[in-house]
Design a protein around this motif. Structure first.
Motif: not given
Length: 750
Positions: A688, A726, A685, A677, A731
């Protein structure tokens, strides 16, 4: 300058007559047997040979002087010897059996030594090895190197990340010259094919001493394939198929060497449709890449030169959202149309105990980006959407003729690198050099991402490698200046003084440590200084800051390596302090519905490392267990995290090697990569989730019609895991990375 070049030409011509020959025998150190087919190579001279059935060799037309010579063979430890020519005695070399892979000379550092003898820690991988892991592109392949990741936009666009730093903070070298291709943009890829590239070297951390501005984060150094050995000719045909994208790449080459002249030619083509996931195909990740490489070399006793040319043309879809589901390979709008020309010249003049290296490069990057036209009314747009698929794609085939590029930039870069290696003085090997660059950026499209401008670099450096009985030390210093002149606008200049110190020593039996301290710098790029407008693909309005200062960093590296006949352990740690780190931050306002982002500066720091082991137990040396862990953390001084920092990863692999009468260089592997993780994220951000990806492969060489054929079969993401990296630019839209793919490849040696 004319006098200087005339003097070089005179030295080259007059040295033709200073020719020497060496000969000798290579033996197995354990039983004194003569070893056939051992590779013998002078990396400085780019000359080599192989032992015959009796273990003997002979190499002619060698200049006088002191040179490194390598002896390598699978199943034996590579040996490096410092040889003084002329030598009247036969050379006797004894190679020690070892299950450890053969080592090659490191080219990206100035003293050209084996990695075990190098003071700087450099990772080196062959392209052949990276491709056996199922890599689709060069940017995809480099992620198999510890400490290296890639910021991606689909499969076709990727750029290297070294220990959390990317874009203009990482310098890329190809054909011995610095690659410049608008690398400041997150959606701008390498623009290079892996066809005709022999190996990749990665310097992790500041390398401004060797490469100047922008090498603050590290260097990705691509070594081109070698010319044919003297008096030989060879060629190959290769192809790879990728089930996920229903894509392929093909390559063909021919090279020959005769009477001091060397020639090589290689062409390749790659086409891929949108990549697939368990739930959907990711629209407009399709791409097409054409690549051609050529080289000519000339070599006499004390002078060698080569000229290489590479043209790479790519048409790359820019994905925006999940839409059309097809396996067509022609990119939709928006897409990039990019042509890179790389021309390089490398020449060396050998004196009796010194040498002069002159590298000159010219890079021409022609970048076009095509977007949807916005001046149609709704009926026209609706009618266009209703075109049948055949008519739709026939129109796309002529997009370049019908549409004008919204963005069209031409970046032209001339650079030079001149180094003089002084005669060795006792324990000192010393090199002095000058490097420089002249670059112009010009706009031809409707939009202007960065302005017309001229950039000039100049740097001067000196570095020494000092040999002691129990340690090797490398020191160096460098001064650089960069000027940026914007047409009818900004004029800026930046200067920096940088240095490096490193030491390598054996602190116990089989235990080696390296400590490296270095500074680096990066001058602000044109985008950071002068942006004023919406940046397509990022959905933000960016405003540059002409008052930005140069980034300056200091990094400390510590490396520990244990190695015996059957076990290798390594631990690499680093701490990187960056002053005046440049980053984007919103100011809360909007322009045309796009949030406004400003370029700001603050001090930052990164830390982490790579740790792992490689076990090949006795007596089953054909069995290998490999494991590595990578981690990096990046923060601003205000304790907020830096963006685009890769997640911590753990890689475990079991690999076997085998040979039978019907197969040579056989191998098989199973690999499990686990990304943890990533919760340490930048202010803009999101976190992820972690994931695990299973891969496997096998391959080897077979004899078909008296020719060798190398065959590879690999599978990536075998469980068809749905995950998001990530470092994926998709994303933010919740779009998955690529799913399962079975990849088949072969290379037919002619």
């Amino acid at each position: 300058m004319r006098i200087f070049l005339s003097a070089l030409l005179f030295l080259a011509i007059s040295s033709v007559y200073a020719q020497n020959t060496i000969s000798g025998v290579v033996l197995d150190a354990s039983n004194q047997d003569q070893l056939a087919f051992v590779n013998i190579y002078f990396p400085d001279l780019e000359k080599g040979a192989a032992t015959d059935e009796n273990g003997r060799f002979s190499i002619e037309n060698l200049p006088s002087g002191s040179y490194n010579i390598l002896f390598s063979m699978i199943g034996y430890e590579t040996q490096s010897l410092k040889l003084i020519i002329p030598s009247t005695e036969d050379i006797e070399i004894k190679l020690t059996p070892s299950a450890i892979e053969m080592q090659s000379i490191i080219i990206s550092t100035p003293f050209h030594k084996l990695q075990r003898d190098n003071v700087m820690k450099v990772e080196q991988k062959s392209i052949k090895d990276l491709k056996t892991k199922g890599a689709v592109t060069l940017a995809d392949g480099i992620t198999n190197i510890a400490g290296v990741e890639s910021v991606t936009t689909g499969m076709g666009i990727g750029k290297p990340v070294i220990r959390g730093l990317s874009s203009n903070r990482v310098v890329v070298y190809t054909q011995g010259v610095r690659l410049e291709n608008q690398q400041f943009g997150g959606e701008h890829g390498l623009g290079l094919s892996d066809a005709g590239v022999e190996s990749v070297e990665v310097i992790k951390g500041p390398a401004s001493l060797l490469y100047g501005s922008d090498a603050l984060g590290g260097v990705l150094y691509l070594n081109p394939e070698r010319f044919a050995e003297e008096g030989t000719s060879s060629g190959d045909l290769g192809a790879n198929y990728f089930s996920n994208t229903q894509g392929f790449n093909t390559s063909a080459s021919f090279k020959t060497s005769e009477n001091n002249w060397k020639f090589l030619f290689r062409g390749s083509l790659a086409e891929h449709s949108d990549y697939d996931t368990e739930d959907y195909r990711v629209t407009n990740t399709r791409f097409r890449e054409q690549d051609f490489k050529a080289g000519v070399g000339y070599q006499v006793s004390k002078f060698k030169t080569e000229f290489r040319y590479n043209v790479n043309h790519s048409k790359l879809g820019i994905p925006e959202e999940i839409g059309e589901q097809s396996t067509n390979k022609t990119p939709l709008l928006p897409y990039q149309d990019i042509t890179n020309h790389v021309m390089s010249s490398k020449s060396t003049v050998f004196f009796n105990d010194s040498r002069l290296d002159i590298n000159i490069g010219y890079i021409y990057n022609d970048r076009k980006e095509f977007e949807e036209e916005h001046d149609h009314d709704e009926d026209e747009e609706h009618e266009e959407e209703d075109h049948d698929e055949e008519e739709h794609h026939d129109e796309e085939d002529h997009d370049d003729d019908i549409l004008e590029a919204a963005l069209h930039m031409k970046l032209k870069t001339a650079n030079y690198d001149v180094k003089y290696s002084l005669p060795q003085l006792g324990k000192f090997e010393t090199i002095f050099g000058v490097q420089g660059m002249h670059q112009t950026n010009s706009n031809y499209g409707e939009e202007e991402l960065i302005p017309d401008a001229t950039t000039n670099d100049f740097g001067i450096l000196g570095t020494s490698h000092i040999h002691f009985e129990k340690a090797d030390i490398q020191i160096g210093a460098r001064f650089d200046t960069r000027t940026i002149d914007v047409l009818n606008g900004l004029n800026k200049s930046f200067e920096s003084f940088n240095g490096a110190f490193g030491v390598k020593t054996d602190i116990a039996k089989n235990l080696t440590t390296r400590v490296n301290l270095a500074t680096g710098f990066r001058a602000p790029n044109l985008s950071e200084l002068t942006s004023e407008g919406s940046h397509e693909g990022t959905n933000r309005y960016e405003i540059g800051n002409e008052n930005l200062k140069s980034e300056q960093n200091f990094q400390a590296d510590l490396s520990l390596e244990f190695q015996n006949e059957h076990l290798e352990l390594f631990a690499n740690g680093f701490y990187n302090k960056i002053n005046n780190y440049i980053f984007l931050s919103p100011d809360g306002s909007f322009v045309n519905d796009d949030p406004v982002f400003l370029y700001l500066q603050d001090d930052a720091y990164l830390y982490g490392g790579e740790f792992g082991f490689h076990l090949h137990p006795h007596p089953i040396d054909w069995l290998h267990f490999e494991s590595s862990f990578e981690m990096v953390t990046g923060k601003l001084d205000n304790d907020s995290y830096l963006p685009l920092i890769p997640a911590n990863t753990l890689t475990n692999m079991v690999r076997i090697e085998f040979e039978k009468n019907w197969i040579q260089d056989g191998y098989a592997f199973v690999k499990l990569l686990t990304a943890f993780d990533q919760n340490n994220v930048g202010d803009f951000e999101t976190a992820t989730d972690g994931y695990s990806l299973l891969s496997a492969g096998l391959g080897g060489s077979f004899e078909v019609f008296n020719n060798d054929v190398q065959v590879t079969i690999s599978g990536t993401n075998l469980t068809n895991k749905t995950y998001i990296s990530h470092l994926s630019r998709l994303k933010t839209d919740g779009i998955y990375n690529i799913g399962r793919s079975i990849n088949l490849g072969f290379i037919f040696k002619l």
